[in-house]
Design a protein around this motif. Structure first.
Motif, PDB file in Angstrom:
ATOM      1  N   PHE A   1       0.816  -1.203   0.000  1.00 60.34           N
ATOM      2  CA  PHE A   1       0.000   0.000   0.000  1.00 60.34           C
ATOM      3  C   PHE A   1       0.855   1.261   0.000  1.00 60.34           C
ATOM      4  CE2 PHE A   1      -2.408   3.431   2.024  1.00 60.34           C
ATOM      5  CZ  PHE A   1      -3.454   3.511   1.115  1.00 60.34           C
ATOM      6  N   ALA A   2       1.956   1.263   0.759  1.00 58.39           N
ATOM      7  CA  ALA A   2       2.826   2.441   0.778  1.00 58.39           C
ATOM      8  C   ALA A   2       3.322   2.761  -0.626  1.00 58.39           C
ATOM      9  CB  ALA A   2       4.004   2.204   1.729  1.00 58.39           C
ATOM     10  N   TYR A   3       3.675   1.716  -1.375  1.00 59.66           N
ATOM     11  CA  TYR A   3       4.099   1.915  -2.763  1.00 59.66           C
ATOM     12  C   TYR A   3       2.986   2.586  -3.566  1.00 59.66           C
ATOM     13  CZ  TYR A   3       4.750   0.739  -7.682  1.00 59.66           C
ATOM     14  OH  TYR A   3       4.833   0.807  -9.058  1.00 59.66           O
ATOM     15  N   TRP A   4       1.752   2.098  -3.395  1.00 57.83           N
ATOM     16  CA  TRP A   4       0.644   2.651  -4.165  1.00 57.83           C
ATOM     17  C   TRP A   4       0.398   4.126  -3.816  1.00 57.83           C
ATOM     18  CZ3 TRP A   4      -2.175   1.566  -8.291  1.00 57.83           C
ATOM     19  CH2 TRP A   4      -3.314   2.335  -8.527  1.00 57.83           C
ATOM     20  N   ALA A   5       0.265   4.407  -2.523  1.00 55.33           N
ATOM     21  CA  ALA A   5      -0.061   5.768  -2.094  1.00 55.33           C
ATOM     22  C   ALA A   5       1.047   6.754  -2.464  1.00 55.33           C
ATOM     23  CB  ALA A   5      -0.303   5.791  -0.585  1.00 55.33           C
ATOM     24  N   ASN A   6       2.299   6.321  -2.296  1.00 54.32           N
ATOM     25  CA  ASN A   6       3.414   7.231  -2.565  1.00 54.32           C
ATOM     26  C   ASN A   6       3.630   7.463  -4.055  1.00 54.32           C
ATOM     27  OD1 ASN A   6       3.918   7.558   0.169  1.00 54.32           O
ATOM     28  ND2 ASN A   6       5.427   5.918   0.254  1.00 54.32           N
ATOM     29  N   THR A   7       3.472   6.431  -4.859  1.00 51.50           N
ATOM     30  CA  THR A   7       3.712   6.603  -6.294  1.00 51.50           C
ATOM     31  C   THR A   7       2.573   7.345  -6.989  1.00 51.50           C
ATOM     32  OG1 THR A   7       2.799   4.390  -6.748  1.00 51.50           O
ATOM     33  CG2 THR A   7       5.190   4.578  -6.531  1.00 51.50           C
ATOM     34  N   ASN A   8       1.431   7.473  -6.322  1.00 48.11           N
ATOM     35  CA  ASN A   8       0.305   8.212  -6.899  1.00 48.11           C
ATOM     36  C   ASN A   8       0.062   9.552  -6.216  1.00 48.11           C
ATOM     37  OD1 ASN A   8      -1.134   6.467  -9.056  1.00 48.11           O
ATOM     38  ND2 ASN A   8      -0.670   5.025  -7.414  1.00 48.11           N
ATOM     39  N   LYS A   9       0.985   9.958  -5.347  1.00 48.67           N
ATOM     40  CA  LYS A   9       0.843  11.217  -4.626  1.00 48.67           C
ATOM     41  C   LYS A   9       1.179  12.403  -5.531  1.00 48.67           C
ATOM     42  CE  LYS A   9       2.843  13.789  -0.743  1.00 48.67           C
ATOM     43  NZ  LYS A   9       3.926  13.816   0.265  1.00 48.67           N
ATOM     44  N   ASN A  10       0.398  13.465  -5.410  1.00 47.48           N
ATOM     45  CA  ASN A  10       0.683  14.713  -6.116  1.00 47.48           C
ATOM     46  C   ASN A  10       1.537  15.627  -5.241  1.00 47.48           C
ATOM     47  OD1 ASN A  10      -1.284  14.405  -8.479  1.00 47.48           O
ATOM     48  ND2 ASN A  10      -2.659  14.165  -6.721  1.00 47.48           N
ATOM     49  N   ILE A  11       2.393  16.404  -5.861  1.00 47.43           N
ATOM     50  CA  ILE A  11       3.112  17.433  -5.101  1.00 47.43           C
ATOM     51  C   ILE A  11       2.103  18.388  -4.487  1.00 47.43           C
ATOM     52  CG2 ILE A  11       4.672  19.411  -5.283  1.00 47.43           C
ATOM     53  CD1 ILE A  11       6.193  17.889  -7.440  1.00 47.43           C
TER      54      ILE A  11
ATOM     55  N   PRO B   1     -11.778  12.601  -4.069  1.00 49.16           N
ATOM     56  CA  PRO B   1     -11.847  11.139  -3.890  1.00 49.16           C
ATOM     57  C   PRO B   1     -11.723  10.354  -5.193  1.00 49.16           C
ATOM     58  CG  PRO B   1     -13.616  12.238  -2.683  1.00 49.16           C
ATOM     59  CD  PRO B   1     -12.972  13.275  -3.549  1.00 49.16           C
ATOM     60  N   ASN B   2     -11.926  11.035  -6.327  1.00 47.66           N
ATOM     61  CA  ASN B   2     -11.815  10.344  -7.619  1.00 47.66           C
ATOM     62  C   ASN B   2     -10.374  10.204  -8.095  1.00 47.66           C
ATOM     63  OD1 ASN B   2     -14.639   9.997  -8.018  1.00 47.66           O
ATOM     64  ND2 ASN B   2     -14.789  12.165  -8.577  1.00 47.66           N
ATOM     65  N   ASP B   3      -9.446  10.859  -7.404  1.00 49.75           N
ATOM     66  CA  ASP B   3      -8.050  10.756  -7.820  1.00 49.75           C
ATOM     67  C   ASP B   3      -7.566   9.316  -7.664  1.00 49.75           C
ATOM     68  OD1 ASP B   3      -5.553  12.718  -8.351  1.00 49.75           O
ATOM     69  OD2 ASP B   3      -4.910  10.982  -7.170  1.00 49.75           O
ATOM     70  N   ARG B   4      -6.687   8.908  -8.562  1.00 55.35           N
ATOM     71  CA  ARG B   4      -6.189   7.535  -8.577  1.00 55.35           C
ATOM     72  C   ARG B   4      -5.532   7.133  -7.251  1.00 55.35           C
ATOM     73  NH1 ARG B   4      -1.578   4.384 -10.879  1.00 55.35           N
ATOM     74  NH2 ARG B   4      -2.468   2.529 -11.846  1.00 55.35           N
ATOM     75  N   GLU B   5      -4.993   8.101  -6.548  1.00 59.15           N
ATOM     76  CA  GLU B   5      -4.325   7.816  -5.278  1.00 59.15           C
ATOM     77  C   GLU B   5      -5.239   7.071  -4.311  1.00 59.15           C
ATOM     78  OE1 GLU B   5      -2.193  10.222  -1.552  1.00 59.15           O
ATOM     79  OE2 GLU B   5      -2.785  11.290  -3.384  1.00 59.15           O
ATOM     80  N   TYR B   6      -6.546   7.340  -4.389  1.00 61.81           N
ATOM     81  CA  TYR B   6      -7.484   6.792  -3.409  1.00 61.81           C
ATOM     82  C   TYR B   6      -8.228   5.557  -3.920  1.00 61.81           C
ATOM     83  CZ  TYR B   6      -6.397  11.520  -2.038  1.00 61.81           C
ATOM     84  OH  TYR B   6      -5.709  12.661  -1.737  1.00 61.81           O
ATOM     85  N   SER B   7      -7.752   4.995  -5.017  1.00 57.16           N
ATOM     86  CA  SER B   7      -8.420   3.833  -5.598  1.00 57.16           C
ATOM     87  C   SER B   7      -7.372   2.810  -6.018  1.00 57.16           C
ATOM     88  CB  SER B   7      -9.277   4.254  -6.803  1.00 57.16           C
ATOM     89  OG  SER B   7      -9.932   3.144  -7.360  1.00 57.16           O
ATOM     90  N   GLU B   8      -7.021   1.921  -5.088  1.00 58.39           N
ATOM     91  CA  GLU B   8      -5.967   0.937  -5.360  1.00 58.39           C
ATOM     92  C   GLU B   8      -6.378  -0.031  -6.471  1.00 58.39           C
ATOM     93  OE1 GLU B   8      -4.206  -0.967  -1.649  1.00 58.39           O
ATOM     94  OE2 GLU B   8      -6.148  -0.184  -0.964  1.00 58.39           O
TER      95      GLU B   8
ATOM     96  N   GLY C   1      -5.365  -4.774  -3.845  1.00 63.50           N
ATOM     97  CA  GLY C   1      -5.236  -3.805  -2.772  1.00 63.50           C
ATOM     98  C   GLY C   1      -4.241  -4.246  -1.724  1.00 63.50           C
ATOM     99  N   GLY C   2      -3.961  -3.340  -0.802  1.00 63.48           N
ATOM    100  CA  GLY C   2      -2.940  -3.604   0.207  1.00 63.48           C
ATOM    101  C   GLY C   2      -3.462  -4.150   1.511  1.00 63.48           C
ATOM    102  N   ARG C   3      -4.751  -4.429   1.585  1.00 61.12           N
ATOM    103  CA  ARG C   3      -5.339  -4.888   2.847  1.00 61.12           C
ATOM    104  C   ARG C   3      -4.732  -6.199   3.326  1.00 61.12           C
ATOM    105  NH1 ARG C   3     -10.257  -4.326   5.678  1.00 61.12           N
ATOM    106  NH2 ARG C   3     -11.060  -6.228   6.633  1.00 61.12           N
ATOM    107  N   THR C   4      -4.454  -7.081   2.394  1.00 58.51           N
ATOM    108  CA  THR C   4      -4.138  -8.467   2.726  1.00 58.51           C
ATOM    109  C   THR C   4      -2.640  -8.742   2.689  1.00 58.51           C
ATOM    110  OG1 THR C   4      -4.564  -8.957   0.397  1.00 58.51           O
ATOM    111  CG2 THR C   4      -6.356  -9.332   1.945  1.00 58.51           C
ATOM    112  N   ASN C   5      -2.284  -9.973   3.065  1.00 60.98           N
ATOM    113  CA  ASN C   5      -0.883 -10.361   3.019  1.00 60.98           C
ATOM    114  C   ASN C   5      -0.534 -10.898   1.628  1.00 60.98           C
ATOM    115  OD1 ASN C   5      -1.930 -12.993   2.981  1.00 60.98           O
ATOM    116  ND2 ASN C   5      -0.480 -13.762   4.493  1.00 60.98           N
TER     117      ASN C   5
ATOM    118  N   GLY D   1      -8.078 -10.944 -10.379  1.00 59.24           N
ATOM    119  CA  GLY D   1      -8.187  -9.598 -10.921  1.00 59.24           C
ATOM    120  C   GLY D   1      -9.550  -8.984 -10.679  1.00 59.24           C
ATOM    121  N   SER D   2      -9.790  -7.868 -11.322  1.00 56.65           N
ATOM    122  CA  SER D   2     -11.004  -7.089 -11.126  1.00 56.65           C
ATOM    123  C   SER D   2     -12.250  -7.958 -11.298  1.00 56.65           C
ATOM    124  CB  SER D   2     -11.042  -5.935 -12.125  1.00 56.65           C
ATOM    125  OG  SER D   2     -12.188  -5.157 -11.954  1.00 56.65           O
ATOM    126  N   GLY D   3     -13.159  -7.859 -10.331  1.00 53.92           N
ATOM    127  CA  GLY D   3     -14.383  -8.638 -10.370  1.00 53.92           C
ATOM    128  C   GLY D   3     -14.319  -9.921  -9.573  1.00 53.92           C
TER     129      GLY D   3
END
Length: 834
Positions: free
Chosen positions: A179-189, A195-202, A206-210, A611-613
């Motif tokens: 999850f840290a990888y996802w949030a950091n690589t999609n962060k804007n300066i 809420p529609n920004d890609r940062e908030y939609s893994e 997702g990073g919830r699980t192991n 994957g999705s679905g």
């Protein structure tokens, strides 16, 4: 104009949110030791500017341990991705010098009839972010550890003198890193709270699980994952008085702390446990009031399933506390309560971590006394059953029995071999294949929680599953209240049964399909190119009966010569703990070995749809089963790559729980099936298979009328119709290949769907069928139970040259439902015979 005003209001927050110094988070009425490194000095940025990755979290924890005589650090093992499972022990330097004696005295106090709490430290286990995409916990752990190492003054001195803190900075290293990888690589300066920004939609899963996509906050009791085993070992070593579990919830929420909904507490949990939780909650409320944070309690969540981190402690004399923080799911997001920043979420988590310690300090004696009384009363309850025990086993499957015993072992539950073979209520318990658990022992309440079956409840809404009885999950025979006269030696060094080949043969070898790891053996045989057959009928040879599903390995016409074949079979028999018998004749009672009732097996080539679905939990359970238990390769085929994939590489496609697939992908899979492929679908996928005309099924209608239900009662009424997870009995036709390897004519199934298939009019097309009164344990509404009665959880039909297999129930639930794993293995290996 409104947009301009919104920007002017939000823009300063965007800048502030990126750089919060320690004064934003930490108490400022004390001094901090300047020789202790701050988080920023180690990880390279202020807490909250970026999501800390697990490697940087580890880096800081080691730096603290190096710098502070209040902190020691322990690496307790590795995740599936080889990340360390760290534990910090934080207490006063004086206590550190005597830590082993403190731990021993703490445990001994739970074994005594009199309490001496005046001078004993309280033990608090603080754990963070068991769900990797709920990161405010682990980021708060940076600050909590710093505070405990660096804060100075009378309060902190007294706290550390009287408290041993076991700080687990990250329950789920692999998920946090993802999850840290996802949030950091999609962060804007320029932070964007939309809420529609890609940062908030893994992306899926997702990073919830192991690593294998398990929700690890459901594994405290089953202990099937390495992360769980490490923390459970620590738990039982220390028996902490309080255990905290820091989570996140929806962005539009505020902050929750336990107690949960009172009516949804497990009946085995003492009432005083909840009273103490309420008293501790006062400290959280006071602390959050000071910083102006909104919160609530007793309106959500529950304390029912003992496999959760906040509930597991409650059956072990401890107090489990759940914290749920509204999630920014990134660095800053709009919410109903204004702009929610990542630093704000971290501050709330830190605040309640510190309020927990304040509560522990002020309530030390009453909480220590509570734990003492918990075990004293447990011993009194156990003594009343001094001559009683629980026996469990499977006379045909030593491995399955071993793995259940393994769980007991991890929970410090004592068990014994049986003295000799005996029978109870028509069930035969065989020495070497059975264990017996005396009721008269310290963890008797935990034993009750693991073995009980319950069908009546105070409430009809459950946050998680309502049943988890372990003997039913493993589908072993068991009996309660048997005499302790059957006890043999206590098992101290638990070992799996040794596998072997009886002798060399120049004719054939056979192996019954009952043992849990039989599929692993078959997979090895087919990978090696060893011609292997399966018996569709029973037979007797050399005065030994062989059941449906017995494997036959002829010696002649194999690529391996006689000596090589024996050597190979001996190797895989030992590795998989099975017995392989050598035969020197093909003449048998029943079918002879050359009969057409022995069918040659083809190697499965498996694709697992992900994957999705697709529900990632279900997919991960299957991936884990194949990869870690049976060494079976399964290609994880993403739904987005089906269009360009060559499906002819596979003869089996497994579709976990799914609601829909694109029309083009659906048609591609259908064509593949018609040309000879086998598709196996689970849970809601069964509906999809019918809707897309893969298989003709008839469902029982599930429209339950809401009569005399008020608007206020609507939510509870709908919730009561959910089958969140209960256990049901089905009758099986053991001659059908899907049931090969089962010795009884009944099976326990875990169900968490309301998909009810009507039985086929032809009886032999219903090899698994729910009994008339199928509920064994757990909650189901009366209307749903009536619908479920005598329906079928399995159907299979041909489609062109191929096969469609439908399972309404999860046969692989949370990795501990060993008892039905073989249903999937049978569908995979015996697909052409179903």
């Amino acid at each position: 104009m409104n947009k301009i005003i919104f920007f002017l209001l939000v823009a300063p927050l965007m800048v502030i949110a990126q750089n919060k110094d320690l004064s934003y988070y930490l108490p400022q009425d004390i001094k901090y030791n300047q020789s202790i490194p701050t988080p920023e000095s180690s990880i390279g940025f202020p807490v909250g500017k970026w999501h800390v990755s697990h490697d940087k979290l580890v880096q800081y924890m080691y730096a603290l341990a190096e710098a502070s005589d209040r902190v020691t650090i322990e690496d307790r093992g590795k995740t599936f991705e080889d990340r360390p499972l760290l534990l910090l022990t934080i207490t006063s330097p004086k206590n550190h010098q005597n830590l082993e004696a403190i731990q021993k005295e703490h445990i001994e106090a739970t074994n005594r009839n009199t309490a001496d709490v005046a001078n004993r430290p309280i033990v608090v286990y603080q754990g963070f972010s068991i769900h990797g995409n709920e990161p405010s916990g682990s980021n708060a752990a940076l600050l909590a550890a710093y505070y405990l190492a660096a804060a100075e003054g009378d309060y902190i001195t007294e706290l550390l003198d009287n408290t041993v803190i076991l700080l687990d900075p990250c329950y789920n290293p692999d998920g946090l890193q993802r999850f840290a990888y996802w949030a950091n690589t999609n962060k804007n300066i320029n932070l964007n709270p939309d809420p529609n920004d890609r940062e908030y939609s893994e992306v899926w899963p997702g990073g919830r699980t192991n690593h294998y996509w398990f929700d690890m906050n459901r594994d405290w009791l089953p202990t099937q994952l390495p992360e769980s085993r490490a923390r459970i070992k620590t738990f039982h070593k220390w028996l902490p008085n309080i255990l905290t579990d820091h989570h996140e919830m929806g962005t539009n929420a505020t902050f929750f702390f336990q107690p949960g909904i009172p009516s949804r507490t497990h009946p085995l949990t003492p009432k005083f446990n909840q009273e103490l939780t309420r008293r501790i909650a006062d400290f959280h409320a006071e602390a959050l009031d000071k910083i102006g944070s909104l919160y609530y309690s007793e309106e959500s969540f529950d304390d029912f399933y003992y496999g959760k981190g906040s509930t597991f402690p409650d059956i072990n004399g401890s107090i489990g506390i759940l914290f749920e923080q509204a999630s920014s799911r990134g660095h800053m997001q709009e919410s109903e309560n204004g702009i929610l920043t990542f630093p704000f979420t971290i501050r709330n988590q830190l605040t309640t971590a510190l309020s927990t310690l304040k509560a522990a300090k002020h309530m030390r004696e009453v909480i220590l006394n509570y734990q003492h009384d918990f075990y004293k009363k447990a011993r009194q309850e156990a003594a009343k059953q001094a001559s009683k025990a629980i026996v469990f086993g499977d006379e045909k499957d030593a491995a399955k029995t071993y793995h259940l015993a393994e769980i007991l072992n991890r929970h410090n539950i004592k068990f014994h071999d049986i003295k000799q073979d005996f029978t109870v209520n028509g069930k035969r318990f065989k020495k070497g294949y059975s264990y017996i658990v005396p009721k008269n022992q310290k963890n008797t309440r935990l034993i009750n929680a693991m073995f009980e079956t319950r069908t009546t409840f105070q409430d009809s809404i459950f946050y998680d599953i309502s049943a988890w009885s372990f003997p039913l999950a493993f589908n072993v025979d068991y009996a309660e209240n048997v005499s302790t006269n059957n006890l043999g030696a206590q098992v101290i060094n638990l070992q799996p049964k040794e596998g072997h080949v009886s002798s060399t043969s120049s004719y054939a070898y056979v192996m019954e399909w009952h043992e849990y790891y039989a599929p692993k053996v078959l997979n090895e045989l087919l990978n090696k190119g060893v011609r292997t057959k399966v018996a569709l009928k029973r037979f007797t040879i050399n005065n030994k009966d062989y059941d449906y599903g017995t494997l036959l390995i002829p010696v002649q016409n194999q690529e391996l010569n006689q000596a090589e074949l024996f050597s190979f079979l001996n190797k895989i028999a030992k590795e998989s703990h099975v017995q392989i018998d050598a035969l020197n004749t093909g003449l048998a009672e029943g079918v002879d070995l050359g009969s057409r009732n022995f069918r040659t097996l083809k190697k499965p080539k498996i694709a697992l749809l992900v994957g999705s679905g697709i529900t990632s939990y279900d997919a991960g359970e299957i991936w884990h089963l194949f990869d870690t238990r049976f060494n079976i390769k399964a290609t994880k085929l993403d739904t987005k790559t089906i269009a360009r994939a060559d499906l002819n590489r596979y003869n089996t496609i497994i579709i976990p729980n799914m609601n829909s697939l694109s029309k083009s992908n659906t048609e591609k899979i259908k064509t593949w099936v018609k040309n000879g492929g086998t598709v196996i679908g689970y849970r809601n996928t069964v509906k999809w298979l019918k809707e897309q005309k893969f298989i003709d099924l008839e469902f029982e209608k599930t429209n339950i009328e809401a009569k005399n239900i008020s608007f206020e009662e609507k939510s509870d009424f709908k919730g009561a119709q959910v089958i969140g997870g209960a256990i049901f009995e089905a009758k099986i036709d053991r001659s059908h290949p899907v049931n090969f390897g089962y010795k009884n004519d009944k099976i326990s199934l875990f169900r968490n769907t309301t998909v009810f298939i009507k039985a086929d009019s032809i009886s032999y097309n219903n090899p698994i069928k729910y009994t008339k009164n199928p509920l064994l344990s757990g909650y189901i509404s009366k209307p749903n139970l009536e619908l479920l009665s005598e329906t079928v959880p399995f159907q299979t039909k041909n489609l062109g040259k191929g096969k469609v297999i439908a399972f309404t129930d999860n046969t692989n639930f949370r990795a501990f439902w060993y008892g039905t794993n073989k249903l999937l293995m049978n569908a995979v290996f015996f697909r052409n015979e179903l």
